[in-house]
Design a protein around this motif. Structure first.
Motif, PDB file in Angstrom:
ATOM      1  N   ASP A   1      51.720  32.251  61.254  1.00  0.00           N
ATOM      2  CA  ASP A   1      52.162  33.057  60.115  1.00  0.00           C
ATOM      3  C   ASP A   1      51.304  32.725  58.903  1.00  0.00           C
ATOM      4  OD1 ASP A   1      53.680  34.872  58.718  1.00  0.00           O
ATOM      5  OD2 ASP A   1      55.552  33.734  58.839  1.00  0.00           O
ATOM      6  N   ASP A   2      51.473  33.527  57.846  1.00  0.00           N
ATOM      7  CA  ASP A   2      50.699  33.329  56.623  1.00  0.00           C
ATOM      8  C   ASP A   2      51.478  33.952  55.478  1.00  0.00           C
ATOM      9  OD1 ASP A   2      48.359  34.735  54.712  1.00  0.00           O
ATOM     10  OD2 ASP A   2      47.948  32.686  55.356  1.00  0.00           O
ATOM     11  N   TRP A   3      51.321  33.385  54.276  1.00  0.00           N
ATOM     12  CA  TRP A   3      52.064  33.920  53.128  1.00  0.00           C
ATOM     13  C   TRP A   3      51.735  35.377  52.880  1.00  0.00           C
ATOM     14  CZ3 TRP A   3      49.921  36.258  48.947  1.00  0.00           C
ATOM     15  CH2 TRP A   3      48.585  35.996  48.646  1.00  0.00           C
ATOM     16  N   SER A   4      50.507  35.795  53.164  1.00  0.00           N
ATOM     17  CA  SER A   4      50.119  37.186  52.891  1.00  0.00           C
ATOM     18  C   SER A   4      50.864  38.159  53.804  1.00  0.00           C
ATOM     19  CB  SER A   4      48.608  37.361  53.051  1.00  0.00           C
ATOM     20  OG  SER A   4      48.204  37.062  54.366  1.00  0.00           O
ATOM     21  N   THR A   5      51.150  37.741  55.035  1.00  0.00           N
ATOM     22  CA  THR A   5      51.927  38.579  55.949  1.00  0.00           C
ATOM     23  C   THR A   5      53.369  38.697  55.465  1.00  0.00           C
ATOM     24  OG1 THR A   5      50.542  37.796  57.759  1.00  0.00           O
ATOM     25  CG2 THR A   5      52.565  38.931  58.362  1.00  0.00           C
ATOM     26  N   HIS A   6      53.937  37.570  55.045  1.00  0.00           N
ATOM     27  CA  HIS A   6      55.292  37.582  54.480  1.00  0.00           C
ATOM     28  C   HIS A   6      55.317  38.442  53.215  1.00  0.00           C
ATOM     29  CE1 HIS A   6      59.019  34.944  53.283  1.00  0.00           C
ATOM     30  NE2 HIS A   6      59.317  36.217  53.424  1.00  0.00           N
ATOM     31  N   PHE A   7      54.281  38.340  52.413  1.00  0.00           N
ATOM     32  CA  PHE A   7      54.156  39.164  51.196  1.00  0.00           C
ATOM     33  C   PHE A   7      54.189  40.646  51.555  1.00  0.00           C
ATOM     34  CE2 PHE A   7      51.470  41.611  48.323  1.00  0.00           C
ATOM     35  CZ  PHE A   7      51.915  41.239  47.062  1.00  0.00           C
TER      36      PHE A   7
END
Length: 514
Positions: free
Chosen positions: A58-64
């Motif tokens: 996962d990555d913060w940009s995907t959550h964003f």
């Protein structure tokens, strides 16, 4: 007159309040007030988990991106970035402090799937009792460090010289007390109790919004109410929530004849954003259908979802039958008290955290399991800010206990009348005519003050319900588009680009439409 004072007063006892108190109490004197028990909060009922990009996949940009998509592009991007970038760090801090999240057989934290998330990223505790586990963990940490005053209702904020300097409260014996503080933090939760069908604790009726409005604080995006698609529905009542995690594990929404209602409605089917799923169920119910969650494909349901299993059995529903009856109900307020990146309201000295605040992270529709994360992240950021500030002087002006000698003639609507009105006219689907009617019915009561109600707790709570209901209906009337949790039948396909609209006392003082 004795006027008690502390460094920080927090109103509310949910996760956001406890996270803030945990950070602040090491350097500040903190008092927490709650109108019911310290266990009466939506956080205690939160079956879903905490969304955080902690996986290597996962990555913060995907959550964003998932958060912005669910929020229909109405989100404040800087706030969303703070949420998803800081979230993993604060979750790791909680784990290091001893908070236990569920793990798999290999000892790794198990990550669940929920609606509108593109990857499994939901941390759970106790299966489907994450909120309760977090609240109990933090209460244990706060033991003997923070004074928690239960069953004392905060009725109004004290504003002197344009700054918030305290709060007036009523205890169980109707004793009126003014508490002064350098920092006042509203963490009163949302307003689900305004609706007939709601997942919220019975005590959550919008008190914080009403107090902030009376004090002159700005509010924003009050029309955006999220209706959770799956509340347990038994004999016309909703005794609790069926977590979205159930659909995340494969459950499907079906009619009594087994027709899958989400087919052809959205590419994500049963894991579509909550506003989409709620409206599909709403339309099916309008046509006379009964809707169920088909859970036959979930192995070991009772051990996977012990809280839900217990809830069903207490209400005469056996999960082993494979179908759970559900309807949508009021779940979460995306709007609220307008705050900046440090949770400061437009009134100096007044902060707001958790559901009562509008940080802008949720936009028009909250992404599943972002609410607990919001409480954790922004309470920490606020605490850091408060701890970095020099202590400001507080103007303590004695407030008189001005109880009217003449009985008030105002006959307030009943709680049941408000709930029925809101569910019918300011619910999942709205229209101009119905919204105008609600605004006009509630408008005459908005100028009432607690003292005009003889500082009667029950009547003050009714006044708070009326005020918050009026704010929601007025805001919904002004937004002539459909977006996320706000759906206008008379503007079903309009997609204007709207800014976050601020509500001030002047802007909505005369909101009746002739």
């Amino acid at each position: 007159m004795f006027m008690p004072k502390s460094d920080v007063v927090i109103i509310g006892s949910g996760l956001a309040a406890l996270v803030a108190a945990n950070r602040l109490c090491m350097e500040k004197n903190v008092i927490i007030f709650t109108k019911s028990s310290k266990y009466n909060s939506n956080s205690m009922l939160a079956q879903g988990g905490v969304a955080a990009a902690i996986s290597s996949d996962d990555d913060w940009s995907t959550h964003f991106n998932d958060t912005i998509l669910a929020g229909c592009g109405h989100n404040l991007e800087s706030a969303v970035k703070a949420l998803v970038q800081e979230g993993p760090r604060y979750m790791e801090e909680l784990i290091q402090q001893g908070m236990q999240f569920d793990k798999d057989e290999a000892g790794r934290i198990k990550l669940g799937q929920e609606g509108a998330h593109s990857i499994r990223r939901i941390l759970h505790a106790g299966g489907d009792a994450t909120g309760k586990a977090l609240v109990q963990f933090l209460l244990k940490k706060l033991c003997n460090k923070v004074q928690i005053i239960e069953h004392e209702l905060a009725i109004d904020l004290i504003v002197n010289d344009g700054s918030c300097v305290g709060v007036q409260t009523l205890d169980e014996h109707s004793q009126l007390t003014s508490y002064y503080a350098n920092h006042v933090i509203l963490a009163t939760g949302g307003c689900g109790g305004l609706y007939e069908h709601s997942s919220n604790d019975h005590s959550i009726v919008g008190d914080g919004y009403a107090m902030a409005y009376r004090a002159g604080a700005d509010l924003i995006d009050m029309e955006f109410i999220q209706f959770h698609p799956t509340l347990l529905y038994v004999n016309g009542h909703c005794p609790g929530l069926i977590s979205e995690a159930v659909r995340g594990e494969g459950a499907t929404l079906v009619t009594k004849n087994g027709r899958k209602i989400m087919e052809g409605q959205h590419p994500l089917l049963d894991l579509a954003p909550r506003d989409v799923v709620a409206r599909v169920i709403f339309e099916e119910v309008k046509k006379g259908e009964s809707i169920f969650l088909d859970i036959t494909m979930i192995e070991n349901f009772s051990s996977h979802f012990p809280t839900i299993t217990s809830l069903c059995k207490r209400n005469g529903i056996s999960p082993s039958d494979g179908k759970i009856p559900v309807v949508p109900g009021a779940h979460f307020m995306m709007g609220g008290i307008k705050v900046d990146s440090y949770s400061q309201s437009t009134i100096p000295g007044l902060f707001a955290i958790g559901e009562v605040a509008c940080t802008g992270v949720h936009g028009a529709n909250r992404l599943a399991s972002n609410s607990l994360l919001e409480g954790i992240v922004f309470s920490n950021l606020m605490a850091d800010f408060i701890l970095s500030q020099a202590t400001r002087p507080v103007s303590q002006k004695a407030l008189r206990d001005e109880r009217p000698t003449v009985q008030s003639k105002n006959q307030l609507p009943t709680k049941e009348e408000i709930k029925e009105m809101m569910m019918k006219s300011v619910g999942i689907v709205r229209s101009k005519r119905e919204l105008e009617e609600v605004v006009m019915v509630l408008e005459p009561y908005i100028q009432l003050k607690p003292k005009e109600l003889h500082f009667n707790k029950e009547k003050i709570c009714l006044l708070n319900m009326i005020t918050t209901a009026w704010l929601i209906a007025s805001s919904a009337l002004h937004r002539e588009e459909s977006r996320g949790g706000h759906y206008r039948a008379d503007f079903p396909d309009v997609n204007k680009v709207w800014d976050h609209r601020t509500i001030t006392r002047n802007a909505l003082e005369h909101a009746v439409v002739n």
